[in-house]
Every structure is written in structure tokens, then in C-alpha cells.
Design a protein around this motif. Structure first.
Motif, short mmCIF file in Angstrom:
data_model
loop_
_atom_site.label_atom_id
_atom_site.label_comp_id
_atom_site.label_asym_id
_atom_site.label_seq_id
_atom_site.Cartn_x
_atom_site.Cartn_y
_atom_site.Cartn_z
N THR A 189 0.82 -1.21 0.00
CA THR A 189 0.00 0.00 0.00
C THR A 189 0.86 1.26 0.00
OG1 THR A 189 -1.76 -1.14 1.21
CG2 THR A 189 -1.80 1.26 1.23
N VAL A 190 1.85 1.31 0.88
CA VAL A 190 2.66 2.52 1.07
C VAL A 190 3.66 2.72 -0.06
CG1 VAL A 190 4.37 3.62 2.57
CG2 VAL A 190 2.38 2.51 3.57
N CYS A 191 4.24 1.62 -0.55
CA CYS A 191 5.32 1.74 -1.54
C CYS A 191 4.84 1.67 -2.98
CB CYS A 191 6.36 0.64 -1.30
SG CYS A 191 7.19 0.75 0.30
N ALA A 192 3.55 1.49 -3.20
CA ALA A 192 3.04 1.37 -4.57
C ALA A 192 3.42 2.60 -5.40
CB ALA A 192 1.53 1.21 -4.54
N GLY A 193 4.11 2.36 -6.53
CA GLY A 193 4.50 3.43 -7.43
C GLY A 193 5.80 4.11 -7.08
N LEU A 194 6.39 3.79 -5.92
CA LEU A 194 7.64 4.43 -5.51
C LEU A 194 8.77 4.04 -6.45
CD1 LEU A 194 8.81 6.24 -3.23
CD2 LEU A 194 9.36 4.14 -1.99
N HIS A 195 9.46 5.03 -7.01
CA HIS A 195 10.56 4.80 -7.96
C HIS A 195 10.14 3.91 -9.13
CE1 HIS A 195 13.36 6.86 -5.34
NE2 HIS A 195 13.08 6.03 -4.34
N LEU A 254 8.18 1.33 -9.20
CA LEU A 254 7.91 -0.08 -8.91
C LEU A 254 6.53 -0.22 -8.29
CD1 LEU A 254 11.31 -1.27 -7.35
CD2 LEU A 254 10.52 -1.57 -9.70
N ALA A 255 5.87 -1.32 -8.65
CA ALA A 255 4.56 -1.62 -8.07
C ALA A 255 4.72 -2.05 -6.61
CB ALA A 255 3.87 -2.72 -8.87
N GLY A 256 3.62 -2.01 -5.86
CA GLY A 256 3.68 -2.41 -4.46
C GLY A 256 4.16 -3.83 -4.28
N TRP A 257 3.71 -4.76 -5.14
CA TRP A 257 4.12 -6.15 -5.01
C TRP A 257 5.61 -6.34 -5.30
CZ3 TRP A 257 6.15 -8.59 -9.26
CH2 TRP A 257 5.84 -8.05 -10.53
N GLN A 258 6.19 -5.45 -6.14
CA GLN A 258 7.62 -5.54 -6.41
C GLN A 258 8.43 -5.12 -5.18
OE1 GLN A 258 7.29 -3.15 -10.09
NE2 GLN A 258 8.38 -4.82 -11.12
N TRP A 259 7.98 -4.05 -4.52
CA TRP A 259 8.64 -3.65 -3.27
C TRP A 259 8.51 -4.73 -2.20
CZ3 TRP A 259 12.17 -0.20 -2.67
CH2 TRP A 259 12.22 0.92 -3.50
N LEU A 260 7.40 -5.43 -2.21
CA LEU A 260 7.19 -6.52 -1.25
C LEU A 260 8.30 -7.56 -1.37
CD1 LEU A 260 5.51 -8.35 0.69
CD2 LEU A 260 4.24 -9.11 -1.33
N PHE A 261 8.57 -8.02 -2.57
CA PHE A 261 9.61 -9.04 -2.77
C PHE A 261 11.00 -8.49 -2.46
CE2 PHE A 261 6.37 -10.90 -5.77
CZ PHE A 261 6.12 -12.03 -5.01
N LEU A 262 11.26 -7.25 -2.84
CA LEU A 262 12.58 -6.67 -2.62
C LEU A 262 12.88 -6.49 -1.14
CD1 LEU A 262 15.09 -5.45 -3.98
CD2 LEU A 262 13.92 -3.23 -3.93
N LEU A 263 11.92 -5.94 -0.40
CA LEU A 263 12.15 -5.64 1.01
C LEU A 263 12.08 -6.87 1.91
CD1 LEU A 263 10.18 -2.27 1.37
CD2 LEU A 263 12.64 -2.62 1.07
N GLU A 264 11.37 -7.91 1.50
CA GLU A 264 11.30 -9.11 2.33
C GLU A 264 12.34 -10.15 1.94
OE1 GLU A 264 6.56 -8.81 3.58
OE2 GLU A 264 7.25 -10.52 2.38
N GLY A 265 12.95 -10.00 0.76
CA GLY A 265 13.98 -10.94 0.34
C GLY A 265 15.39 -10.53 0.74
N SER A 266 15.67 -9.23 0.73
CA SER A 266 17.03 -8.75 0.99
C SER A 266 17.58 -9.09 2.38
CB SER A 266 17.09 -7.23 0.77
OG SER A 266 16.72 -6.90 -0.55
N PRO A 267 16.77 -9.02 3.47
CA PRO A 267 17.34 -9.33 4.79
C PRO A 267 17.88 -10.75 4.91
CG PRO A 267 15.25 -8.18 5.02
CD PRO A 267 15.39 -8.52 3.57
#
Length: 439
Positions: free
Chosen positions: A177-183, A185-198
Motif C-alpha cells: 500500500t505505502v510503496c506502490a509506485g515508488l521509484h 515499482l509496483a507495491g508487489w515488487q517492493w514486497l519481494f525486494l524488502l522481504e527478500g534482501s534481509p
């Protein structure tokens, strides 16, 4: 391996000393393993939340989603036994580190999904790189704890699924919801990036933090190591097989794998379809859906460790696994007829989640008691990999049936039936009763 011999001390003093040692071991390794497994589980099932946006943006049907969710387990199954046999050779520290770094990178690369083909490929590779992690942890814990403590210890680590459910629902929907469209990228793309990197960072930390066995732990004294080694040796049943090849010829092992397959079908019914079920019941707001999705897992985290301790205290495994599986099946059937009722869906899925996880946690005390040494390393991986076929079949079958009928009802009933069959197979494969002893 260096041999340690415990000094002669009164039995009550040994019990007190062991309790203190196991507390120290638990505070050292269990939170770290739980954190690793939470991230593993989150990266495995966050697709269920990403689906809420991906399906519309990429034009995926429920059948396509179900196959993509399930194809993860094909990669996992193909490489799991080799990965666990390698763990027995090179140690858990290096194996867990390698697995976490590779799966973290692959999960983050899910941002590049743009069609059905890339979706399938990356889900398959995620399974390949995560292969061996869960059975590797289970095998690793047999080095640190005697059989009499296994269910409660497994309960801590295997609570990663419910903990991921508690954290993952609100976190995933918030990110989308919060990251949708940021830079761009769609919200679901930020989901994978932020939950996979740690996972990459935690994988690197495993090289420094973990020890392969108690004998290698610099934070235990020689006396502590001696007590643990002696306690694990005294509490173990005699090993049935001395090699993985012998375990491959044992029908009991395959019956355990079938039982696990049925439990996994029920488990991933919840993991992959709970958000969809809640949306069908009328929850449209993504943030609210994430909060509702966390409720069944909150109850599970509170209830299952208590149930696992009861299993340890009574040293009984089969009934403690089979009966909750049946209760979970009945709850799934109730959920199948309450798909339009939000309260009914939440209550039935909460009971189903708690009961299926209770069956799942206690189940793993059965093969770890039956298999020892090299047979355990490969045998546990074999049971897990064959059982995880349920992780492929469950979402694929439910997705296909939902596309065909427009409802989750038939799929839920089929999965409930498999849970009952799995419970029966557990009861048919009971191991000889071990007389309880103080621990």
C-alpha cells in the motif's frame, strides 16, 4: 570428534545442570534459527499477498497463480536430499548460510516477474535454492537436544510459519500500500525486494553465529559439553538404520512421508489461500485484510507450544499428531461452508490453523526418534521432500478447482479429506512406546 565424559554427580544435580545448559543452548540458537525460518517462510508464502495486486496487473488466473505457488516445491523436492546429505558432511553453519544468501537474492529478483514464464522460473529457482533448509534445521537440532525435549524445541522453530503469518500479513499489505509506485515499482515488487534482501544479511551472520555441534561451541564449558553428549546418548532409542541406503528400503519411512504429505496439503491450503478466503468473505481493504490474516496465527503461536510440551511430557507422538489433524480437517470443512461469512471464516480458519500446526510440529518428533546418524540426515530430507509434494499439489489443485467452479468450497473439502487420511496413516505407523524419564 573429541570425546567428553561427564563427572559422577547426584542425579538431581545432573537434572538441574542439564536444565540450565539446555536453557543456555536454547537462548543461543533457537531465536536465530526461528528468525531464519520466519524469513524463509515469509519469502515462500508472501506470494499469497502479492497475488492481490499481481493477478490484476499481470492478468494471471487462479490456476496460473496456483501452479506458480506450487512449482516452488518441485525445485525444493529435487534438490532437498542432496542438500541435507551435504549438510551432514560440511556442517549446518555453512549450509544454512549458503541457502539463505541464495534464496534471499532469488526472492528479491521476483521484482522482475513480467509474465507467466518468469513467474514460474523464479518460483522454481526459489525452491531449488531453499532446498534442505527446513530438514537441515530439524537434523541440526538432533545434535543439540535429546529425544525427550524434541517436540517443544521443534515447536519453537516450526512456529516460524505462524510468526510469519502474524508479521507477514500486516507487513506485506502495508508495503504494497505505502510503496506502490515508488521509484516506478509496483507495491508487489517492493514486497519481494524488502522481504527478500534481509535473508542475505542473516545468511552471512550464520557463518559467525552458529556452531555445528555442542562440542564446537566455545560458549559451553567442557563439563557442559560432557553432560549434553551423555544425555543425548542415553535418551536416544537404538538407531534402526545405519545408512541412508537402508532407510530407503524401509516402508515406515515412506508411510511417514505420506503422512507428512497430507499434513502439508492442509498447511499450505491456509498459507496460500487465507487472504483469498478473507477477500471472498468481504474484506476489501488491504491493510485490514492483513490484520485479519494474522489472527489465526496469533492463536497458533500461543497454543501449539503448550500442546508440544504435553506431547513431550507424556512421550506420546502419534495421537498428538493424528487427532489435531482430524480436528483441522473438520474446521476446513466448516470453512468451506462459511466462505461468505467473515466471522465464520475467521473462527473456522483459526481452529484449522492451530490444529494443523499442532499436528505438524509433533509429527517431526516421530522421524527424528526413528532415524539416527547418516540415515537421519538423508531420511529426514526424504520424508520432507516427498511430503512437500503436498505443497505443490495443494495450491495447484485448489487453484484449478476455483477457476473451474468459481468457489474455494470443493478444494477445501478435498484438502480436509487428505488430512483425515494422513491422520489414519500416522496411527497405522505408531512407534514402540518409550517409557517417560525425567529431563
Amino acid at each position: 570428534m573429541e570425546s567428553f565424559k561427564a563427572p559422577l554427580v547426584p542425579a538431581c544435580d545432573i537434572r538441574d545442570a542439564l536444565a540450565a545448559i539446555y536453557r543456555r543452548i536454547s537462548w543461543r540458537i533457537l531465536p536465530f534459527l526461528l528468525s531464519c525460518y520466519v524469513l524463509a517462510y515469509l519469502d515462500r508464502v508472501n506470494i499469497s499477498f502479492a497475488k492481490l495486486q499481481m493477478q490484476q496487473q499481470l492478468g494471471m488466473s487462479d490456476a496460473v497463480y496456483g501452479l506458480g505457488a506450487g512449482v516452488f516445491f518441485l525445485g525444493y523436492m529435487l534438490f532437498e536430499v542432496p542438500s541435507n546429505l551435504l549438510l551432514a558432511r560440511v556442517g549446518a553453519r555453512k549450509t544454512i548460510s549458503r541457502i539463505m544468501v541464495m534464496w534471499g537474492l532469488t526472492s528479491a529478483c521476483m521484482i522482475f516477474v513480467h509474465d507467466t514464464g518468469t513467474f514460474y522460473i523464479l518460483r522454481f529457482l526459489l525452491g531449488v535454492f531453499e532446498a534442505g533448509f527446513a530438514p537441515g534445521m530439524i537434523f541440526y537440532l538432533t545434535y543439540w537436544y535429546p529425544e525427550s525435549r524434541r517436540a517443544r524445541v521443534m515447536a519453537v522453530v516450526l512456529m516460524a510459519g505462524p510468526v510469519a503469518g502474524i508479521v507477514g500479513g500486516p507487513l506485506s499489505t502495508w508495503i504494497m500500500t505505502v510503496c506502490a509506485g515508488l521509484h516506478g515499482l509496483a507495491g508487489w515488487q517492493w514486497l519481494f525486494l524488502l522481504e527478500g534482501s534481509p535473508c542475505v544479511l542473516l545468511g552471512a551472520a550464520a557463518l559467525v553465529f552458529l556452531d555445528d555441534t555442542p562440542q564446537q561451541a566455545r560458549w559451553l564449558s567442557d563439563e557442559d559439553k560432557a553432560h549434553v553428549t551423555q544425555d543425548i546418548g542415553q535418551s536416544a532409542r537404538p538407531g534402526v538404520h545405519s545408512s541412508f541406503g537402508a532407510a530407503l528400503k524401509d516402508g515406515r519411512v515412506y508411510l511417514m512421508a505420506f503422512s507428512y504429505f497430507c499434513l502439508i496439503c492442509g498447511l499450505y491450503t491456509i498459507s496460500f489461500w487465507l487472504p483469498t478466503l478473507l477477500r471472498t468473505a468481504g474484506v476489501k481493504d488491504a491493510l485490514l485484510l492483513g490484520r485479519y490474516a494474522a489472527l489465526p496465527y496469533l492463536v497458533t503461536v500461543a497454543a501449539v507450544p503448550v500442546f508440544a510440551r504435553r506431547s513431550d511430557r507424556l512421550r506420546e507422538r502419534c495421537l498428538h499428531s493424528a487427532l489435531p489433524a482430524i480436528a483441522g480437517a473438520l474446521s476446513l470443512i466448516a470453512a468451506a461452508y462459511m466462505t461468505r461469512s467473515l466471522i465464520g471464516s475467521i473462527i473456522s480458519m483459526t481452529v484449522a490453523t492451530t490444529c494443523i500446526y499442532a499436528a505438524y510440529v509433533v509429527f517431526w518428533a516421530i522421524p527424528t526418534a526413528y532415524l539416527k546418524g547418516a540415515a537421519a540426515a538423508g531420511g529426514i530430507a526424504l520424508i520432507n521432500s516427498m511430503g512437500l509434494l503436498g505443497g505443490f499439489i495443494s495450491p495447484v489443485l485448489i487453484g484449478w478447482l476455483k477457476t473451474l467452479t468459481g468457489s474455494l468450497q470443493i478444494g477445501l473439502i478435498v484438502m480436509a479429506t487428505l488430512l483425515v487420511v494422513g491422520a489414519i496413516s500416522i496411527l497405522l505407523n505408531r512407534l514402540p512406546r518409550v517409557v517417560p524419564r525425567a529431563s
